[in-house]
Design an enzyme around this catalytic site. Structure first.
Site, PDB file in Angstrom:
ATOM      1  N   GLU A 321      51.694  44.138  45.496  1.00 13.64           N
ATOM      2  CA  GLU A 321      50.717  44.207  44.395  1.00 13.64           C
ATOM      3  C   GLU A 321      49.963  45.528  44.341  1.00 13.64           C
ATOM      4  OE1 GLU A 321      48.233  40.702  44.708  1.00 13.64           O
ATOM      5  OE2 GLU A 321      49.962  39.374  44.934  1.00 13.64           O
ATOM      6  N   GLU A 414      55.313  35.334  44.525  1.00 10.98           N
ATOM      7  CA  GLU A 414      54.123  34.496  44.706  1.00 10.98           C
ATOM      8  C   GLU A 414      53.823  33.853  43.360  1.00 10.98           C
ATOM      9  OE1 GLU A 414      50.520  36.340  46.209  1.00 10.98           O
ATOM     10  OE2 GLU A 414      51.652  37.468  47.698  1.00 10.98           O
TER      11      GLU A 414
END
Ligand code: CA
Length: 473
Positions: A321, A414
């Site tokens: 991320e 995720e």
């Protein structure tokens, strides 16, 4: 022979006349001008040239502002694009198509642009689209719905970026590529026991975190919630077919702020909790901080080596991320991040001779090409998506397929919610795997009925359904 068969076949046809088929209009492109909608707290403008129709809708500034558009359609799958303007930067937009809530990104555009937001199931007759403020600072010109079909993803080659990858690592990757487009492999962050308790089945992928091996956490007394040895024990139990995914919430090597309430040492992977400057560190390879950076990588290499020694490949998902900027490895922009990725790749692969890693580059919920480390450093692209449970994630999928179709596997690395197998089939979002995030707000918030439905779905691979993938040539 062919004609005889044909006569025979026709001879079997029912004698009665078929029921008259109701006249159906084929789905066609639908364009709805924003200025024809129902406006609440927003207004029609005409000042920016280049709009479609008689104007555009602007002024999404209050939380309750919204634009509602209705249209009649023939039922089917449609791709929805939004004509918009977002002059001051990329803006998030939230909208709802009938019952489905979606978030999407409008990339910066000083004139008018068209954003692809994914595929939607449209019903016969009246449909409703509502656009909410999101981040605001955008204008909406029109919506366009184009009839579309479900496509299967193009498979990438089975070649890993590391030519020295071990036989088991190559075999696992081969298995992943074989499944891509027809099955989704189940995964779970940490709570693998919970899945077993509730469903009687286990995820095929156990996803765990090397966070507490970060030296600056060890110095503060941290001990891993689940050790590398425990992760390996999970993978090896039974017939030893469990697949391991590892991420690393890398606590900054030094410069932890360590102040209450939200900058304590154990938050040291967050940008907010450290002054560690990646750009300055990389610019000074003889400096103390660079030395600490390498020390941390070498420490984690020691953990990964345990997996290699046990012949356990790892879906290795470091530096996740980054483009979000909330972790220190993404805080100084794309350049330093990509340099760190390549440094990590080189140090682990060439210095430490780790050949059991399948390199997973994790984006956020959207792809920012500037942040991509490059095809020769990445085997799989993952998206981490936390959004409304009604969303099909079709827009995120479409966004990733643009640059990566036929080049890299795309995984839902995720997610805050269980994906819905019906949506995967209907929208063609064939993630290589999914992994639901841990804890009370995520996996334990899903209904047990839904959990069971996913874990018994014919297209979701659970641990008991894994073949002896090490034997795959
Ligand atoms: Ca318009």
């Amino acid at each position: 022979m062919l004609s005889l068969l044909l006569i025979g076949f026709l001879g079997c046809a029912p004698a009665s006349k078929p029921e008259p088929v109701p006249v159906q209009t084929a789905p066609k492109i639908i364009q709805i001008e924003a200025e024809t909608g129902q406006l609440s707290g927003v207004e029609i403008a005409k000042s920016l040239p280049g709009f479609s129709g008689t104007g555009y809708v602007t002024g999404f500034d209050a939380a309750t502002d919204q634009l509602t558009l209705t249209f009649d359609a023939t039922a089917g799958l449609y791709a929805l694009s939004i004509g918009y303007s977002a002059p001051s930067g990329d803006k998030g937009v939230d909208f709802q198509v009938n019952g489905e809530k979606v978030s999407s990104t409008l990339t910066q555009n000083t004139g008018f642009g068209l954003a692809k937001t994914g595929k939607f199931q449209v019903r016969d007759g009246r449909n409703t689209v509502t656009i909410f403020r999101g981040w605001g600072y955008f204008s909406i010109d029109y919506l366009q719905l184009t009839p579309t079909t479900v496509g299967l993803p193009t498979k990438p080659s089975k070649t890993l970026v590391n030519p020295q990858a071990t036989a088991s690592t190559k075999a696992l990757f081969s298995y992943l590529v074989d499944q891509y487009g027809s099955k989704v492999i189940s995964g779970q962050q940490d709570d693998v026991e919970y899945i077993l308790e509730k469903t009687g089945k286990e995820p095929a992928i156990g996803s765990f975190d090397l966070m507490d091996y970060s030296p600056s956490r060890v110095q503060n007394g941290a001990t891993p919630q689940r050790s590398s040895e425990a992760c390996m024990a999970w993978a090896r139990k039974g017939e030893g077919r469990g697949i391991i995914s590892l991420l690393w919430h890398w606590n900054a090597p030094t410069d932890l702020i360590d102040q209450a309430p939200d900058r304590l040492w154990w938050s040291g992977f967050y940008t907010r909790a450290t002054t560690f400057d990646l750009a300055a560190t990389l610019a000074d390879p003889k400096g103390e901080r660079y030395h600490l950076l390498i020390r941390d990588i070498d420490t984690i290499a020691g953990e990964l080596k345990k997996f290699q020694t046990a012949d356990i490949p790892v879906l290795w998902r470091p530096l996740h991320e980054a483009s979000g900027g909330w972790f220190w490895w993404g805080a100084k922009g794309a350049g330093p991040f990509k340099e760190l990725w390549r440094l990590l790749y080189d140090r682990l692969t060439n210095h430490h001779q780790l050949h059991n890693l399948i390199w997973v580059y994790t984006a956020t919920d959207s792809i920012h090409p500037d942040w991509y480390p490059g095809d020769s450093y990445v085997d799989v692209v993952g998206l981490d998506i936390y959004t409304d449970p009604t969303s099909s994630l079709s827009g995120n999928w479409t966004n990733a397929q643009g640059p990566f179709a036929g080049k890299k596997l795309v995984a839902l690395s995720e997610t805050g919610n269980l994906p819905k197998p019906d949506q995967i089939r209907n929208f063609g979002t064939w993630w290589s795997w999914f992994s639901v995030w841990t804890g009370a707000d995520f996996i334990k918030k899903q209904s047990v009925e839904q959990l069971k439905a996913v874990y018994t779905d014919k297209d979701v691979i659970t641990r008991d359904e894994l073949p002896n993938w090490r034997q795959i040539p």
